[in-house]
Design an enzyme around this catalytic site. Structure first.
Site, PDB file in Angstrom:
ATOM      1  N   LYS A  73       0.826  -1.221   0.000  1.00 18.91           N
ATOM      2  CA  LYS A  73       0.000   0.000   0.000  1.00 18.91           C
ATOM      3  C   LYS A  73       0.853   1.261   0.000  1.00 18.91           C
ATOM      4  CE  LYS A  73      -2.502   0.548   3.732  1.00 18.91           C
ATOM      5  NZ  LYS A  73      -2.099  -0.603   4.409  1.00 18.91           N
ATOM      6  N   THR A  75       4.001   1.512  -0.854  1.00 17.25           N
ATOM      7  CA  THR A  75       4.770   1.518  -2.105  1.00 17.25           C
ATOM      8  C   THR A  75       3.927   2.085  -3.243  1.00 17.25           C
ATOM      9  OG1 THR A  75       5.997  -0.412  -1.318  1.00 17.25           O
ATOM     10  CG2 THR A  75       6.088   0.041  -3.679  1.00 17.25           C
ATOM     11  N   ARG A  96       2.104   8.200   7.174  1.00 16.97           N
ATOM     12  CA  ARG A  96       2.370   8.033   8.603  1.00 16.97           C
ATOM     13  C   ARG A  96       3.854   7.785   8.852  1.00 16.97           C
ATOM     14  NH1 ARG A  96      -1.067   3.099  10.348  1.00 16.97           N
ATOM     15  NH2 ARG A  96      -0.335   2.422   8.318  1.00 16.97           N
ATOM     16  N   LYS A 107       7.197  -6.853  10.716  1.00 20.80           N
ATOM     17  CA  LYS A 107       6.542  -6.246   9.556  1.00 20.80           C
ATOM     18  C   LYS A 107       7.508  -5.453   8.678  1.00 20.80           C
ATOM     19  CE  LYS A 107       2.632  -3.217   8.426  1.00 20.80           C
ATOM     20  NZ  LYS A 107       3.310  -2.015   7.965  1.00 20.80           N
ATOM     21  N   ALA A 275      -3.813   0.992  12.803  1.00 23.51           N
ATOM     22  CA  ALA A 275      -5.209   0.934  12.346  1.00 23.51           C
ATOM     23  C   ALA A 275      -5.989  -0.227  12.941  1.00 23.51           C
ATOM     24  CB  ALA A 275      -5.259   0.846  10.827  1.00 23.51           C
ATOM     25  N   PHE A 303      -3.557  -0.920   7.130  1.00 22.22           N
ATOM     26  CA  PHE A 303      -4.145  -2.250   6.942  1.00 22.22           C
ATOM     27  C   PHE A 303      -5.224  -2.244   5.850  1.00 22.22           C
ATOM     28  CE2 PHE A 303      -2.569  -2.956  11.441  1.00 22.22           C
ATOM     29  CZ  PHE A 303      -1.494  -3.721  11.046  1.00 22.22           C
ATOM     30  N   PHE A 383       3.727  -8.444  -9.536  1.00 26.63           N
ATOM     31  CA  PHE A 383       4.940  -9.218  -9.271  1.00 26.63           C
ATOM     32  C   PHE A 383       5.317  -9.964 -10.551  1.00 26.63           C
ATOM     33  CE2 PHE A 383       3.115  -8.471  -5.167  1.00 26.63           C
ATOM     34  CZ  PHE A 383       4.172  -8.419  -4.268  1.00 26.63           C
ATOM     35  N   TRP A 411       7.298  -0.828  -7.556  1.00 25.95           N
ATOM     36  CA  TRP A 411       8.385  -1.363  -6.720  1.00 25.95           C
ATOM     37  C   TRP A 411       9.624  -1.584  -7.584  1.00 25.95           C
ATOM     38  CZ3 TRP A 411      11.520  -5.662  -6.634  1.00 25.95           C
ATOM     39  CH2 TRP A 411      12.257  -5.859  -5.446  1.00 25.95           C
TER      40      TRP A 411
END
Length: 558
Positions: A73, A75, A96, A107, A275, A303, A383, A411
């Site tokens: 998210k 990224t 954030r 994470k 969140a 999230f 991907f 990415w």
């Protein structure tokens, strides 16, 4: 390039002086208080000078429920902003700040990844400008003043068995979840049970992120409920006399921080509430400043859309008067196949039946976001293992469900791979005006608000309350907190409150086990399932890989 780690890419990137990045938004150097060359805080004078400007458009980036396969998210948020920047649009990110807990836990950081990152990423993921430490200090000052009042005669008649204020620290430390304080005799204060939460889950974090300015912050701090007295009435931080000193600790922390992406797109990075416990959005001040400075502001909420987006739309936008123009919903084919029951080790193989089973999770999030009256663009964080057949299936599904669709490989390729997504977002905003509205009225009873979210957003058949939860909700309404929005603490891994129920669960109830008021933030927190407010480190924490070379270069930070 794709083989390099995030930190290697970030450290090799050319960084512009942050004053040069700010100049791209029309900000003179005296608008900034520099923290070194590459990060700065906006001054109060700068924030005040922006107030009369028109707002640009607000774009929210959210996602399906997170899986071990990853969704990306942040990224995508960064890559989309870089794409707008490449198109010559005046754009600003509003993100954030990361918590140290996930950085050293499991994470990872929150600076994006690959060719779509905010830099300097190691600064952001470590101490940054000290905002989290200031929040931790203010929180613990209040805890210390509470215990001090108890020790010196308890003039506020606080019931020691009904203290609700918890200490905090910005680290995963399960040993501190439930502790005993005051041991060692009378001089050390009364013995009582106490608790720690992680700083990102603390009420001060949520309060700072929703405050308009210092005056508003002080009013909010004064309202914080720390305990109940022997008559059952709330005792506040204002009654303890803690507000001035807490505000002094938060004086700099309330000001948004400016950074840049790898492609020099400006980013305001400020605040970091989780969140799954708090409301999961960056600060109102940063979002407002970005809207005044840019024609397009791209922000994210933590999230999945059932948590971050719901809270962004029902709490943050309502309290701050924000009106989002579009939502970008991030999914990945691997995550959808995981929702369809494929084990993590087999996600790289084409599997259309599993994709068909798992895409119901995406379907529910699309339906939910449409309930708020906002147009949705679905983007696949691509991907290399994704196949054309799988991508076509998702695109056709989105078209059938009234959403624009775009693939993004930001990415691997940065902003240029987000251009199609940026075009789709611009087109969607032009063709489908937002009719944003929250999904419940704050005037409804607390249980009605909880049931609306459970049924409409989670897809539950209803809500069950423990005796303790029903009593807590009644006490909150009796004390005048019934008119606040609700912030539901729930697992991020499922639409239900059972993290093992993937896809689109049906035939379930949400169990509410407790509730308390975050009066400073201005919402009631509702605890479901087994939500933990102080995470623990995993068996093999990320901390084991992090190091510093002799020349001061940090390694192993993702």
């Amino acid at each position: 390039m794709g083989m390099k780690s995030d930190i290697e890419i970030a450290q090799e990137a050319e960084k512009l002086p942050i004053s040069q990045v700010a100049a791209g938004l029309g900000l003179p150097e005296d608008s900034l208080e520099l923290y070194g060359k590459y990060k700065a805080k906006l001054t109060e004078e700068c924030l005040s000078s922006l107030q009369d400007r028109e707002d640009g458009k607000l774009i929210l980036v959210t996602a399906i429920n997170p899986t071990p396969a990853g969704e990306g998210k942040t990224t995508i948020s960064i890559g989309l902003a870089d794409a707008f920047h490449q198109m010559g649009k005046r754009v600003c990110l509003a993100l954030r700040e990361p918590s140290l807990g996930p950085c050293f836990g499991v994470k990872g950081g929150a600076a994006g990844g690959g060719m779509a990152q905010v830099i300097p990423m190691e600064d952001l993921n470590l101490h940054f400008t000290g905002d989290f430490h200031a929040i931790t200090s203010a929180n613990n000052l209040l805890a210390a003043m509470l215990d001090d009042s108890l020790h010196f005669g308890n003039p506020l008649r606080i019931d020691p068995t009904r203290i609700v204020w918890k200490r905090c620290m910005d680290m995963n430390d399960r040993a501190l979840r439930n502790i005993t304080v005051g041991l060692g005799g009378h001089a050390n204060g009364p013995v009582r049970e106490d608790h720690f939460v992680i700083t990102a889950a603390s009420e001060i974090m949520a309060t700072l992120c929703l405050a308009e300015n210092m005056a508003d912050l002080k009013e909010r701090l004064a309202r914080i409920v720390v305990a109940y007295d022997y008559d059952g009435g709330p005792v506040t931080a204002g009654q303890l006399g803690a507000v001035g000193a807490m505000a002094a600790l938060l004086r700099d922390a309330i000001r948004p921080n400016m950074m840049q992406t790898l492609e020099h797109t400006p980013a305001l990075v400020h605040g970091g509430p989780f969140a799954n416990i708090a409301h999961g959005c960056n600060s109102v001040r940063a979002t407002r400043a970005a809207l005044k400075l840019a024609d397009y502001t791209i922000t994210e909420a933590g999230f999945g859309a059932d948590l971050g987006a719901e809270k962004f739309l029902d709490i943050k936008c309502r309290l701050a008067g924000l009106k989002p123009s579009a939502v970008v919903l991030v999914a990945s084919i691997q995550a959808l196949k995981y929702n369809g029951g494929v084990p993590k080790t087999e996600l790289h193989q084409e599997n259309l039946p599993a994709l068909e089973r798992g895409i119901v999770n995406l379907e529910k999030h699309i339906e939910n976001l449409h309930k708020f009256g906002i147009p949705v663009v679905v983007t696949l964080n691509s991907f290399v293992s994704d196949t054309d057949a799988e991508s076509r299936f998702v695109e056709q599904f989105c078209t059938e469900h009234g959403c624009a669709f775009a693939k993004a490989e930001v990415w691997a390729k940065g902003g240029r791979s987000g251009l199609d997504l940026a075009e789709k977002v611009l087109q969607t905003m032009e063709e489908t005006p937002s009719a944003y509205h929250p999904i419940y009225d704050t005037g409804a009873p607390l249980k009605d608000k909880i049931e609306t979210i459970a049924r409409e957003i989670y897809g539950a058949d209803g809500v069950e309350y423990t005796a303790a939860a029903s009593k807590a909700l009644k006490t909150l309404e009796d004390n005048g907190f019934g008119g606040l929005p609700v912030c539901i603490a729930k697992t991020q891994y499922s639409l239900s409150d059972d993290q093992h129920k993937l896809g689109r669960p049906t035939g379930f109830h949400i169990t509410v086990r407790d509730a308390y008021v975050s009066a400073g933030a201005g919402f009631v927190v509702v605890l479901t399932g087994e939500i933990i407010q102080m995470p623990g480190l995993p068996k093999v924490p990320a901390a084991l890989k992090i190091d510093v070379k002799d020349d001061g270069v940090i390694t192993g930070l993702f």
